[in-house]
Scaffold this motif. Structure first.
Motif, mmCIF file in Angstrom:
data_model
loop_
_atom_site.group_PDB
_atom_site.id
_atom_site.type_symbol
_atom_site.label_atom_id
_atom_site.label_comp_id
_atom_site.label_asym_id
_atom_site.label_seq_id
_atom_site.Cartn_x
_atom_site.Cartn_y
_atom_site.Cartn_z
ATOM 1 N N ASP A 492 56.159 -15.186 67.999
ATOM 2 C CA ASP A 492 56.035 -16.413 68.797
ATOM 3 C C ASP A 492 56.156 -16.096 70.282
ATOM 4 N N GLY A 493 57.011 -15.125 70.612
ATOM 5 C CA GLY A 493 57.167 -14.747 72.022
ATOM 6 C C GLY A 493 55.895 -14.112 72.558
ATOM 7 N N LEU A 517 54.056 -14.811 63.455
ATOM 8 C CA LEU A 517 55.328 -14.739 62.730
ATOM 9 C C LEU A 517 56.403 -15.364 63.623
ATOM 10 N N ASN A 519 59.859 -16.745 64.542
ATOM 11 C CA ASN A 519 61.299 -16.815 64.272
ATOM 12 C C ASN A 519 62.013 -17.596 65.379
ATOM 13 N N ARG A 521 62.210 -17.122 68.452
ATOM 14 C CA ARG A 521 62.972 -16.303 69.408
ATOM 15 C C ARG A 521 62.258 -14.990 69.707
ATOM 16 N N MET A 522 62.773 -14.314 70.716
ATOM 17 C CA MET A 522 62.348 -12.953 71.002
ATOM 18 C C MET A 522 63.308 -12.066 70.211
ATOM 19 N N GLY A 523 63.024 -11.982 68.932
ATOM 20 C CA GLY A 523 63.962 -11.423 67.973
ATOM 21 C C GLY A 523 64.374 -9.990 68.275
HETATM 22 MG MG LIG Z 1 59.780 -14.015 67.749
#
Ligand SMILES: [Mg+2]
Ligand SMILES: Cc1ncc(C[n+]2csc(CCOP(=O)(O)OP(=O)(O)O)c2C)c(N)n1
Length: 623
Positions: A492-493, A517, A519, A521-523
């Motif tokens: 997403d980031g 994908l 989540n 966030r910037m996982g």
């Molecule tokens: Mg992410």
């Protein structure tokens, strides 16, 4: 006035347009005269045509309208294709991906200032990954009459040139008749036989339309193919080192991506195992029993085991980026290094080195000859490593068998990244689709999971790890002279760095699928923060974004919910495969502490609060 004197004077706009159309027609017919009266911009476009540049990704501005006008006329004549896009970063990524995946060259055209700087930033990707791309940047006027809007606001000369020349090679067309030299420098950079890169041609706004009477087209350089030979070196010494060593690791980087047969022969003759950097996945088939897969800061169980325990390193076409050699702590037991590289600095990077500087494939061939047929009997080493690879396969399998986990952000069970990536790359394989990976956990999990049989299945931009690269790369699919289908696996980031692809992909006929994908966030960075400081910080959002609505807003785009199970994702991929254009599949994915949600970390890295320990270890090893 005689005819020559008339030519010396620039004609009216209408006459100029007519002349350009005539030139383009004559070029197509192969009877362009040797001398022409034209503007610098037209000579430039002709010069680039001679370099096989027919594709332009552009964001025109006041700093590049003159070049744009020439391109308009030449496109009408069918000589070039110009793709106007919405971000210079996207343009640069698309040109890079096109060259990387298909070998076709392209140019990026920008305005002066912010546009040029965005493209310059994005060109970190081709600079890092060794991809040849032309950049044409509008630049301040050469007469220096006063500040130009958007120039670097200092009373100094040539500041954009300095910036660009720091990143790659650059040339300012300050003096129009220097054009042939400028193009030759560009050709030598963009078509460099072993380490191509970005080339920046700076076009002062006042010289673009400069009139060049009686310009001699013979001065414009042709494409010149250059090849290197095998290294001249002490192969006997190298072979002796291999024979004496007990645990040989061959570490392959981007420069060895295409040396599959030579590497396979080396593994056999040296009794060695192979470990590759993320960019070189597929250099020998994943299933080859001596391929220990990826190794480095993130790494893998077998890859890092082999690096950690080897006593001889044969480095092949690698520039030893932190990600690949654990910030110089990757080989604690290596006593000697045979380093095969075309670049002297890279070939002499480690101590105790025998450097073989030359073409990688030819040098490997010579080394293989020298080794002869019967060296490879280091069974203990091969067996130990094979056990680690088997353990890695079961580790992976465990994740495939547990594909969904309960997730806080999504308030229920969702797919894990490893499961979603495995399902998607398996699907890509059956379709013969190319996969581009974006930065972050998506990328790291990706290079740990993919099981490529050849080098052109996966393009993972790990040189710069530039968020937004993969989705922008999809633009190359429709632009290529042989269009192809590709998947961009993105987070997403990363996706929200370059969502322009939704519009530009639809506009310019991209064929492929974005697998987002999400989540929330910037996982990758939350993960690092947790590991280093026990606290994530400012790396997530609480809002749930309807990305499918973004895709639905663009005519021609197919928006699909990937759902929360392997079955629903597979069904979405199948549906995407039927769609002729671009599809966006949105899949919520897990982020959290459950180890089944990721692929683990096997190496060291000189970042954050790990630096003290990693640096200490590097100095102890002293390699
Ligand atoms: Mg992410
Ligand atoms: C342009 C750019 N900015 C910042 C970074 C540093 N960075 C690396 S990964 C990452 C987060 C990626 O987030 P996302 O794409 O959502 O993937 P995830 O890790 O969540 O799977 C960041 C900020 C980068 N690589 N590129």
């Amino acid at each position: 006035m005689n005819k020559r004197m008339l030519m010396d004077k620039k004609p009216s706009h209408e006459e100029l347009t007519r002349q350009r159309a005539d030139h383009a027609e004559a070029y197509r017919a192969g009877n362009l005269p040797r001398h022409l009266d034209l503007t610098l911009s037209e000579a430039l476009v002709l010069g680039l045509l001679r370099q096989s540049i027919k594709i332009y990704f552009t964001v025109f501005g006041h700093g590049s309208t003159e070049v744009g006008e020439v391109l308009r006329v030449y496109q009408e004549a069918g000589l070039v294709k110009v793709y106007g896009v919405r971000s210079e970063i996207e343009a640069s990524h698309a040109a890079t991906a096109l060259r990387w995946a298909t070998g076709e060259k392209a140019a990026v055209v920008t305005s002066i200032g912010p546009g040029a700087l965005q493209a310059l930033a994005a060109s970190l990707a081709p600079a890092s990954d060794g991809i040849g791309v032309w950049y044409l940047f509008g630049d301040e006027t050469s007469e220096d009459e006063g500040f130009n809007m958007q120039q670097v606001p200092k009373h100094e000369q040539g500041l954009f040139l300095q910036l660009a020349a720091t990143m790659g090679r650059a040339y300012s067309l300050h003096t129009p008749l220097a054009l042939p030299t400028a193009i030759q420098r560009g050709a030598a950079t963009v078509d460099h036989p072993v380490r191509p890169g970005p080339f920046y041609l700076l076009l002062p706004m006042n010289t673009q339309a400069a009139w060049l009477p009686d310009f001699n087209l013979d001065e414009l350089p042709e494409v010149c193919s250059v090849t290197l030979g095998a290294a001249e070196g002490d192969y006997a010494q190298a072979a002796q080192w291999v024979r004496k060593a007990e645990r040989v690791v061959v570490k392959v980087g981007g420069g060895g991506r295409d040396a599959g047969p030579e590497l396979a022969a080396l593994l056999e003759r040296a009794g060695a195992v192979l470990v590759h950097t993320p960019i070189a996945t597929g250099c020998v088939p994943y299933t080859h029993p001596q391929n220990m897969t990826v190794g480095g800061s993130k790494g893998s169980l077998p890859g890092n085991y082999a690096m950690e325990n080897a006593d001889l390193l044969i480095a092949v076409g690698t520039r030893a980026v932190c990600q690949s050699d654990c910030s110089r702590t990757g080989y604690p037991h290596v006593k000697r290094v045979i380093n095969i590289n075309a670049d002297v600095d890279d070939a002499t990077h480690y101590r105790h080195t025998l450097a073989l500087v030359g073409d990688v494939r030819r040098t490997l061939e010579r080394l293989n000859q020298e080794l002869g047929r019967t060296v490879g009997t280091k069974n203990g080493w091969l067996k130990e490593c094979a056990e680690k690879k088997a353990a890695w396969q079961s580790f992976k399998q465990q994740r495939i068998l547990n594909p969904v986990l309960l997730d806080e952000y999504w308030g229920g069970p969702v797919l894990t990244q490893p499961a979603a990536i495995k399902i998607t790359t398996d699907w890509a394989k059956t379709r013969g689709a190319v996969c581009f990976f974006d930065a972050g956990d998506v990328q790291a999990n990706g290079f740990q999971i993919v099981e490529d049989e050849h080098p052109d299945q996966t393009f993972t931009e790990t040189g710069a790890s530039y968020m937004g690269f993969a989705v922008s790369a999809l633009l190359a699919t429709g632009v290529a002279s042989k269009p192809f289908y590709a998947l961009a696996l993105t987070g997403d980031g990363s996706f929200t760095m370059n969502p322009q692809i939704l519009i530009d992909g639809a506009e310019h006929g991209a064929r492929g699928c974005i697998l987002l994908l999400d989540n929330g966030r910037m996982g990758a960075i939350t993960g690092l923060q947790n590991d280093q400081y026990g606290q994530g910080f400012a790396t997530w959002n609480t809002v749930h974004v309807d990305y499918l609505a973004w895709a639905r807003a663009v005519p021609g785009l197919l928006a699909l919910d990937g759902g929360r199970t392997p079955k629903s994702l597979q069904a979405a991929l199948e549906q995407a495969g039927q769609h002729p254009g671009l599809t966006l599949i949105h899949a919520p994915v897990y982020f959290g502490p459950n180890p089944l949600g990721g692929m683990g970390v096997y190496g060291r890295w000189n970042v954050g609060n790990w630096c003290n320990d990693v640096q200490k270890m590097r100095h102890e090893i002293g390699l």
